[in-house]
Motif scaffolding. Structure first.
Motif, PDB file in Angstrom:
ATOM      1  N   SER A 147     -42.832  -2.091  20.164  1.00  0.00           N
ATOM      2  CA  SER A 147     -43.483  -2.816  19.071  1.00  0.00           C
ATOM      3  C   SER A 147     -44.572  -1.971  18.424  1.00  0.00           C
ATOM      4  CB  SER A 147     -44.060  -4.136  19.573  1.00  0.00           C
ATOM      5  OG  SER A 147     -45.023  -3.902  20.569  1.00  0.00           O
ATOM      6  N   PHE A 148     -45.288  -1.183  19.220  1.00  0.00           N
ATOM      7  CA  PHE A 148     -46.323  -0.308  18.672  1.00  0.00           C
ATOM      8  C   PHE A 148     -45.710   0.768  17.772  1.00  0.00           C
ATOM      9  CE2 PHE A 148     -49.232   3.366  19.144  1.00  0.00           C
ATOM     10  CZ  PHE A 148     -50.322   2.807  18.490  1.00  0.00           C
ATOM     11  N   ALA A 149     -44.608   1.357  18.191  1.00  0.00           N
ATOM     12  CA  ALA A 149     -43.947   2.393  17.396  1.00  0.00           C
ATOM     13  C   ALA A 149     -43.401   1.819  16.096  1.00  0.00           C
ATOM     14  CB  ALA A 149     -42.830   3.042  18.209  1.00  0.00           C
ATOM     15  N   TYR A 150     -42.781   0.650  16.161  1.00  0.00           N
ATOM     16  CA  TYR A 150     -42.260   0.032  14.943  1.00  0.00           C
ATOM     17  C   TYR A 150     -43.390  -0.356  14.005  1.00  0.00           C
ATOM     18  CZ  TYR A 150     -37.803  -0.297  17.362  1.00  0.00           C
ATOM     19  OH  TYR A 150     -36.654  -0.015  18.016  1.00  0.00           O
ATOM     20  N   PHE A 151     -44.477  -0.890  14.562  1.00  0.00           N
ATOM     21  CA  PHE A 151     -45.634  -1.256  13.754  1.00  0.00           C
ATOM     22  C   PHE A 151     -46.191  -0.035  13.035  1.00  0.00           C
ATOM     23  CE2 PHE A 151     -50.285  -1.712  13.472  1.00  0.00           C
ATOM     24  CZ  PHE A 151     -50.348  -2.782  12.599  1.00  0.00           C
ATOM     25  N   LEU A 152     -46.356   1.064  13.746  1.00  0.00           N
ATOM     26  CA  LEU A 152     -46.879   2.288  13.115  1.00  0.00           C
ATOM     27  C   LEU A 152     -45.950   2.812  12.029  1.00  0.00           C
ATOM     28  CD1 LEU A 152     -48.365   4.382  16.046  1.00  0.00           C
ATOM     29  CD2 LEU A 152     -49.576   3.218  14.220  1.00  0.00           C
ATOM     30  N   ASN A 153     -44.656   2.789  12.275  1.00  0.00           N
ATOM     31  CA  ASN A 153     -43.711   3.285  11.275  1.00  0.00           C
ATOM     32  C   ASN A 153     -43.701   2.420  10.021  1.00  0.00           C
ATOM     33  OD1 ASN A 153     -42.474   5.712  12.253  1.00  0.00           O
ATOM     34  ND2 ASN A 153     -41.696   4.456  13.913  1.00  0.00           N
ATOM     35  N   PHE A 154     -43.759   1.107  10.186  1.00  0.00           N
ATOM     36  CA  PHE A 154     -43.770   0.248   9.011  1.00  0.00           C
ATOM     37  C   PHE A 154     -45.100   0.341   8.256  1.00  0.00           C
ATOM     38  CE2 PHE A 154     -40.279  -2.026  11.255  1.00  0.00           C
ATOM     39  CZ  PHE A 154     -39.309  -1.796  10.288  1.00  0.00           C
ATOM     40  N   ILE A 155     -46.208   0.504   8.977  1.00  0.00           N
ATOM     41  CA  ILE A 155     -47.506   0.681   8.315  1.00  0.00           C
ATOM     42  C   ILE A 155     -47.521   1.982   7.522  1.00  0.00           C
ATOM     43  CG2 ILE A 155     -49.963   1.143   8.766  1.00  0.00           C
ATOM     44  CD1 ILE A 155     -49.234  -1.787   8.868  1.00  0.00           C
ATOM     45  N   VAL A 156     -46.996   3.061   8.114  1.00  0.00           N
ATOM     46  CA  VAL A 156     -46.926   4.339   7.398  1.00  0.00           C
ATOM     47  C   VAL A 156     -46.059   4.195   6.153  1.00  0.00           C
ATOM     48  CG1 VAL A 156     -46.018   6.689   7.555  1.00  0.00           C
ATOM     49  CG2 VAL A 156     -47.427   5.778   9.387  1.00  0.00           C
ATOM     50  N   PHE A 157     -44.953   3.486   6.270  1.00  0.00           N
ATOM     51  CA  PHE A 157     -44.071   3.282   5.124  1.00  0.00           C
ATOM     52  C   PHE A 157     -44.790   2.526   4.004  1.00  0.00           C
ATOM     53  CE2 PHE A 157     -40.542   0.692   3.202  1.00  0.00           C
ATOM     54  CZ  PHE A 157     -39.974   1.746   2.502  1.00  0.00           C
ATOM     55  N   ILE A 158     -45.504   1.487   4.345  1.00  0.00           N
ATOM     56  CA  ILE A 158     -46.235   0.710   3.340  1.00  0.00           C
ATOM     57  C   ILE A 158     -47.352   1.546   2.715  1.00  0.00           C
ATOM     58  CG2 ILE A 158     -47.769  -1.272   3.046  1.00  0.00           C
ATOM     59  CD1 ILE A 158     -45.999  -2.679   5.181  1.00  0.00           C
ATOM     60  N   LEU A 159     -48.081   2.304   3.541  1.00  0.00           N
ATOM     61  CA  LEU A 159     -49.153   3.146   3.010  1.00  0.00           C
ATOM     62  C   LEU A 159     -48.624   4.260   2.117  1.00  0.00           C
ATOM     63  CD1 LEU A 159     -51.547   3.413   6.070  1.00  0.00           C
ATOM     64  CD2 LEU A 159     -51.890   2.120   3.965  1.00  0.00           C
ATOM     65  N   LEU A 160     -47.467   4.801   2.432  1.00  0.00           N
ATOM     66  CA  LEU A 160     -46.860   5.802   1.561  1.00  0.00           C
ATOM     67  C   LEU A 160     -46.517   5.215   0.197  1.00  0.00           C
ATOM     68  CD1 LEU A 160     -44.483   7.735   3.958  1.00  0.00           C
ATOM     69  CD2 LEU A 160     -46.354   8.710   2.646  1.00  0.00           C
ATOM     70  N   ILE A 161     -46.009   4.012   0.180  1.00  0.00           N
ATOM     71  CA  ILE A 161     -45.680   3.369  -1.093  1.00  0.00           C
ATOM     72  C   ILE A 161     -46.945   3.112  -1.903  1.00  0.00           C
ATOM     73  CG2 ILE A 161     -44.765   1.248  -2.130  1.00  0.00           C
ATOM     74  CD1 ILE A 161     -42.712   1.213   0.142  1.00  0.00           C
ATOM     75  N   VAL A 162     -47.991   2.623  -1.253  1.00  0.00           N
ATOM     76  CA  VAL A 162     -49.259   2.366  -1.949  1.00  0.00           C
ATOM     77  C   VAL A 162     -49.847   3.672  -2.474  1.00  0.00           C
ATOM     78  CG1 VAL A 162     -51.638   1.586  -1.605  1.00  0.00           C
ATOM     79  CG2 VAL A 162     -49.739   0.242  -0.710  1.00  0.00           C
ATOM     80  N   THR A 163     -49.817   4.713  -1.677  1.00  0.00           N
ATOM     81  CA  THR A 163     -50.324   6.017  -2.104  1.00  0.00           C
ATOM     82  C   THR A 163     -49.521   6.547  -3.273  1.00  0.00           C
ATOM     83  OG1 THR A 163     -50.971   6.482   0.171  1.00  0.00           O
ATOM     84  CG2 THR A 163     -50.852   8.348  -1.330  1.00  0.00           C
ATOM     85  N   PHE A 164     -48.212   6.398  -3.222  1.00  0.00           N
ATOM     86  CA  PHE A 164     -47.362   6.850  -4.322  1.00  0.00           C
ATOM     87  C   PHE A 164     -47.707   6.125  -5.610  1.00  0.00           C
ATOM     88  CE2 PHE A 164     -43.459   6.373  -6.830  1.00  0.00           C
ATOM     89  CZ  PHE A 164     -43.187   7.711  -7.066  1.00  0.00           C
ATOM     90  N   ILE A 165     -47.904   4.829  -5.535  1.00  0.00           N
ATOM     91  CA  ILE A 165     -48.237   4.057  -6.735  1.00  0.00           C
ATOM     92  C   ILE A 165     -49.584   4.494  -7.298  1.00  0.00           C
ATOM     93  CG2 ILE A 165     -48.844   1.735  -7.546  1.00  0.00           C
ATOM     94  CD1 ILE A 165     -46.670   0.703  -5.588  1.00  0.00           C
ATOM     95  N   ASN A 166     -50.570   4.698  -6.429  1.00  0.00           N
ATOM     96  CA  ASN A 166     -51.891   5.107  -6.905  1.00  0.00           C
ATOM     97  C   ASN A 166     -51.879   6.505  -7.512  1.00  0.00           C
ATOM     98  OD1 ASN A 166     -53.231   2.741  -6.281  1.00  0.00           O
ATOM     99  ND2 ASN A 166     -53.632   3.383  -4.189  1.00  0.00           N
ATOM    100  N   ILE A 167     -51.164   7.435  -6.902  1.00  0.00           N
ATOM    101  CA  ILE A 167     -51.081   8.787  -7.465  1.00  0.00           C
ATOM    102  C   ILE A 167     -50.299   8.772  -8.756  1.00  0.00           C
ATOM    103  CG2 ILE A 167     -50.085  11.070  -7.069  1.00  0.00           C
ATOM    104  CD1 ILE A 167     -50.951  10.822  -4.187  1.00  0.00           C
TER     105      ILE A 167
END
Length: 75
Positions: free
Chosen positions: A51-71
């Motif tokens: 659950s920790f690994a899946y949580f980290l991977n999904f958080i990274v995925f969401i943060l990448l999308i947010v970062t992409f939108i902001n850039i």
């Protein structure tokens, strides 16, 4: 003229940043699709961290999308 060159360099930096983020977004989206749709799981010896690994991977995925939108907005 010097100001125009700096803008051009920033545009290239934005372009390469966007391409880099798109690559990572594609990588993490394939991982998320494999987990959600195909049912791929971690090996049984990593059951404690699943659950920790899946949580980290999904958080990274969401943060990448947010970062992409902001850039993308900045460029």
């Amino acid at each position: 003229m010097l100001h125009d060159e700096r803008i051009l360099k920033n545009k290239f930096a934005y372009f390469f940043t966007i391409v880099f983020l798109l690559g990572w977004i594609i990588y993490y989206s394939v991982f998320a699709i494999n987990i959600l749709l195909r049912g791929y799981r971690l090996a049984e010896k990593y059951i404690k961290f699943r659950s920790f690994a899946y949580f980290l991977n999904f958080i990274v995925f969401i943060l990448l999308i947010v970062t992409f939108i902001n850039i993308f907005k900045e460029s």
